[in-house]
Enzyme design. Structure first.
Site, PDB file in Angstrom:
ATOM      1  CD  GLU A  25      42.450  48.207  31.837  1.00  0.00           C
ATOM      2  OE1 GLU A  25      42.679  48.380  30.622  1.00  0.00           O
ATOM      3  OE2 GLU A  25      42.856  47.218  32.472  1.00  0.00           O
TER       4      GLU A  25
ATOM      5  NE  ARG B 255      48.020  38.555  40.028  1.00  0.00           N
ATOM      6  CZ  ARG B 255      47.473  37.393  39.732  1.00  0.00           C
ATOM      7  NH1 ARG B 255      46.234  37.131  40.115  1.00  0.00           N
ATOM      8  NH2 ARG B 255      48.152  36.475  39.065  1.00  0.00           N
TER       9      ARG B 255
ATOM     10  CE  LYS C  68      38.799  42.483  31.392  1.00  0.00           C
ATOM     11  NZ  LYS C  68      39.612  42.866  32.553  1.00  0.00           N
TER      12      LYS C  68
END
Length: 633
Positions: free
Chosen positions: A86, A314, A324
């Site tokens: 994204e 992950r 973020k």
């Protein structure tokens, strides 16, 4: 990530012993021992030169384990993968695993990999993120087969949405967020029974009409209507609880402008774009494992090709934050310089710090790939980086806190050329010349006013070797600033035999130094930034009061008056160091600052920082020579 938020919105889911004294009293004498047979003296083994450790197979993660089984499950004739970020933030160390897996899997099997921007949320996307993401993929050494955008398919996706409605596979829902949560059983689906939306059974024609109203008129405002997929509310998987397919966002799109006021969700877009691009293996993290069911359901519902989705664990680094939102607060609060501050673990920050792209790939490869979440300490990452740099960068003499040593028995104009190798192990690195002069600089830590038995460097009346200089120097006296108490200069003699012989007593230690010669532009003055962990603990989020209360006040140490030898100019012209991955095709003399990497002897590994513009030299420490004891303290 926005896509996860959508999924959640739609699913709500040495000691020392004390000294003893011998007991008093006499003991009977012991009988003499029989003499042992004489043995030949042990054979002294010859020392072998240090050799670099055998490199880890860079493709081992594809030859064994999870990724091998994924390939064996579907050994397609042509492997096609994709990396679909994204464009709403900068990539971090965790994304490097996704990049390495998707691009590397395709490359290993002679296939192709798309870089597809999942640009379905214009409220969060910015052009600089698109550019930074593509730049980081290339920096890691990968070239996308094509750069595509989910928005390329907006028309096609809209037609499939209408087709799904006409198949009675979707409906327009006008429920509030709170009502939808109740339909799904409340928080985590456990607060009450699940039940269908009241709009679920509205006629197909009515849903089609309202969907077009969502698109073409202002009848509905954001969050007043959604297109939801008619899945299975009774299924135990939250990703089948009538997920949203389209929502209203009154925000112009960076590529399509004002054409659309409705945008497809991740759950509707991702699998269909995979299908459009002929993806053979859709590889994603285990957060999307439950989504595999809805992924396959939608492909089947609209009757398009269905790629194979498989999920891996992950990569997460402990001792830092990667969110973020949290990173933005660090930047906005000026705790760090920006998104590329070398104390962060965004990829642009790691690049600025001087971490080579090959070291990042080596780290991912060494960890391997499985379905388990990988929580790795920063020190483990730095160990891999250190090993990588040990074999790939040259050595230079660097002084963090220099003091002058005046060699009183040398003439004022004395200059002797000293040849230094750029690597003591690999002649291919070459060598360079530095000037040995009457005044040289050493690091303050290499001199003591008062000598001691456990100190082997320079002290009054004591000799020490200067690296590669033919003869030692002996300190004779020193000068001090009475106000500060700091030593300001050391006086010494050069212990070259007066009879012209080359025989001398070898000193116990050799230290780094830099000569003072205006003709050679020596020394080169520099600002050195030593970076330590940004946080004090392994889990900053668990700190009392949150991660901002866990900031390490000593995360950056600056040495404004450091000095480095003139070999820096040559390695700068010969950069990048090393010529690997996304830095291998850089022309000499055109390399970015951070590719000028070297080992500062006895100090650490360093690179030049972008603040070096305008003739100023600024150096960042990449990693220490050894793992620091008491990191973060």
């Amino acid at each position: 990530m926005e896509r996860l938020k959508e999924a959640q919105q739609s699913s709500d889911s040495s000691s020392s012993a004390p000294n003893g004294k011998p007991a008093k009293g006499s003991k009977p004498p012991k009988a003499p021992k029989a003499p042992k047979e004489a043995k030949p003296p042990p054979v002294k083994k010859e020392k072998t030169p240090n050799a670099p450790a055998a490199p880890v197979d860079p493709n081992s993660m594809f030859k064994e384990g999870f990724l091998k089984s994924v390939y064996n499950e579907k050994p397609a004739e042509k492997i096609v993968t994709r990396f679909p970020p994204e464009p709403n933030g900068f990539l971090h160390i965790g994304h490097s695993k996704a990049i390495a897996i998707n691009f590397g899997f395709a490359r290993y099997h002679d296939g192709v990999c798309y870089l597809r921007f999942d640009d379905t949320n214009p409220e969060a996307e910015e052009e600089l993120y698109f550019m930074a993401i593509e730049e980081m993929v290339q920096w890691l050494g990968f070239t996308p087969y094509k750069v595509t955008y989910s928005s390329d398919n907006f028309d096609k996706l809209y037609k499939l949405a209408e087709a799904l409605i006409q198949k009675d596979g979707a409906y327009v829902c006008e429920c509030s967020d709170e009502e939808i949560k109740k339909q799904r059983g409340g928080d985590k689906g456990t607060a009450g029974p699940r039940y269908a939306c009241a709009h679920r059974d509205r006629p197909v024609s009515e849903s089609l009409q309202e969907f077009r109203a969502m698109k073409n008129s202002t009848k509905y405002k954001p969050r007043e209507a959604f297109l939801r997929m008619k899945q299975d509310i009774s299924d135990g998987n939250p990703q089948m609880w009538d997920l949203a397919a389209y929502r209203i966002l009154e925000k112009p799109h960076h590529r399509t402008g004002d054409k659309w006021r409705i945008y497809p969700t991740y759950d509707f877009t991702h699998c269909l774009c995979d299908s459009f691009e002929g993806i053979s293996h859709s590889l994603c993290t285990t957060e999307f494992q439950l989504s595999r069911v809805s992924y396959e359901w939608l492909c089947d519902a609209v009757e398009v090709y269905k790629p194979m989705q498989r999920e891996y664990g992950r990569l997460n680094l402990t001792g830092t934050v990667l969110s973020k939102r949290k990173l933005k607060l660090l930047v906005d609060s000026h705790v760090v310089r920006g998104w590329d501050d070398p104390r962060l673990y965004t990829l642009i920050a790691l690049r600025r710090r001087g971490i080579p792209p090959g070291a990042i790939l080596a780290f991912v490869n060494e960890l391997g790939v499985s379905t388990a979440l990988t929580n790795i300490q920063i020190v483990r990452f730095e160990q891999v980086v250190r090993r990588y740099l040990e074999q790939t960068v040259p050595r230079l003499m660097l002084l963090l806190d220099p003091i002058p040593v005046i060699i009183d028995n040398l003439p004022d104009d004395y200059v002797e050329d000293i040849e230094l190798p750029f690597s003591p192990k690999d002649p291919a690195f070459g060598a360079h010349i530095v000037p040995f002069t009457k005044t040289v600089y050493i690091d303050r830590s290499d001199f003591r006013e008062v000598d001691s038995k456990d100190f082997f460097r320079l002290a009054p009346g004591k000799s020490v070797g200067l690296l590669k200089v033919p003869f030692p120097i002996k300190a004779t006296s020193f000068e001090k600033d009475e106000a500060s108490g700091n030593v300001t200069a050391v006086h010494a003699t050069y212990e070259k035999p007066e009879d012209g012989s080359t025989a001398f007593k070898k000193p116990k230690t050799y230290i780094q130094w830099v000569g003072s010669s205006a003709a050679h532009n020596s020394p080169i003055k520099a600002e050195v930034r030593i970076f330590n962990p940004l946080f004090k603990s392994e889990n900053p989020d668990a700190a009392e009061g949150g991660y901002l209360n866990d900031i390490n006040p000593n995360s950056e140490e600056i040495y404004p008056d450091a000095m480095i030898e003139t070999g820096l100019e040559e390695i700068r012209q010969r950069a990048p160091w090393p010529e690997e991955e996304g830095e291998k095709d850089i022309k000499k003399g055109e390399a970015r600052w951070e590719t000028v990497r070297f080992q500062g002897l006895r100090v650490g590994y360093f690179c030049m920082d972008k603040d070096s513009e305008g003739g100023k030299v600024v150096l960042n420490r990449i990693v220490s020579l050894k793992e620091d004891s008491g990191k973060g303290s």
